[in-house]
Design an enzyme around this catalytic site. Structure first.
Site, short mmCIF file in Angstrom:
data_model
loop_
_atom_site.label_atom_id
_atom_site.label_comp_id
_atom_site.label_asym_id
_atom_site.label_seq_id
_atom_site.Cartn_x
_atom_site.Cartn_y
_atom_site.Cartn_z
CG HIS A 153 -21.15 19.17 16.88
ND1 HIS A 153 -21.05 19.11 18.25
CD2 HIS A 153 -20.42 20.25 16.49
CE1 HIS A 153 -20.28 20.09 18.68
NE2 HIS A 153 -19.89 20.80 17.64
CE1 TYR A 154 -26.18 11.57 12.72
CE2 TYR A 154 -27.51 11.16 14.67
CZ TYR A 154 -27.17 10.86 13.37
OH TYR A 154 -27.82 9.85 12.71
CB ALA A 155 -29.20 17.29 16.35
CB THR A 157 -25.20 16.82 10.10
OG1 THR A 157 -25.58 15.63 10.80
CG2 THR A 157 -23.89 17.35 10.66
#
Length: 251
Positions: A153-155, A157
């Site tokens: 999820h972080y990647a 964004t």
């Protein structure tokens, strides 16, 4: 020490960590600096240190997930300093966890505080950056980790930020705005806490970095940003610069 003399910079998330290090480095190179964030006390601490070093700084409370806050923040900087030459989009909520664990709400907070906030700020600052402006947006090597478990999820964004940055660089170069991205490893308060609580994992992490250390927020990350937004890098735009000691392979 005057690479940025006469320039005005706005840095989000400037109260600590990478944002603070960038603020110090830009101020040391002569820039007038506005630091924006949600916690006034930390912003004022950054400004106090800049003033102690002889620089000029302004603290602006701003929630980057609010368009009204962004508009007010930019207007306050323009009113205080008469212009804006440099934008650094650093603030973001980080959605970490497995694909099955991270809630839709947490992911959307990452989107709203990451690529959406970056886009909103770039749009709000665009009229003032035309001519000689420079934007630095923050990405992450999470998207090119050897094991992306827990980072999907972080990647996502951060990759969205890279795509928006590349688009802006291509569209805005004609009006004199450069847009680049950095993907840093830095010894922020969060990472420092993780190192202290997980010494064995941290040692393995350090061993995977060719330079065998995590970057300092000011001297390694901030000074590089100062170069990137200066006229010394005036022919560089649309690029992603990994500031991670050589760890990630961007290929």
């Amino acid at each position: 020490m005057n690479m940025l003399k006469g320039k005005v910079a706005l840095i989000t998330g400037g109260g600590q960590g990478v944002g603070q290090g960038i603020a110090y480095a830009l101020a040391d190179e002569g820039a007038t600096v506005a630091v924006a964030g949600r916690t006034r006390v930390t912003l004022e601490q950054t400004c106090a240190e800049i003033r102690r070093r002889g620089g000029t700084a302004l603290a602006v409370e701003c929630d980057v997930m609010s368009q009204a806050d962004i508009d007010r923040c930019v207007a306050q900087v323009i009113e205080a300093f008469g212009g804006l030459n440099i934008l650094v989009n650093n603030a973001q909520i980080v959605p970490l966890g497995s694909i099955l664990e991270v809630s839709d709400e947490a992911f959307m907070q990452g989107i709203d505080s990451g690529p959406m906030a970056t886009l909103r700020l770039m749009r709000a600052c665009y009229p003032y950056l035309k001519g000689d402006g420079a934007v630095i947006n923050l990405a992450s090597s999470a998207a090119v980790r050897w094991d992306a478990s827990g980072y999907g999820h972080y990647a996502a964004t951060k990759e969205a930020i890279r795509a928006l940055s590349r688009g802006a660089a291509c569209e805005w170069g004609v009006v004199g705005i450069r847009v680049n991205v950095i993907a840093p490893h830095a010894l922020s308060p969060g990472l420092r806490g993780w190192v202290e609580n997980n010494p064995q994992e941290a040692q393995a992490f350090f061993s995977s970095i060719p330079l065998r250390r995590v970057g300092d927020c000011e001297t390694d990350i901030g000074r590089t940003v100062a170069f990137l937004v200066s006229d010394n890098a005036r022919y560089l735009t649309g690029a992603t610069i990994p500031l991670d000691g050589g760890q990630a392979y961007w290929g």
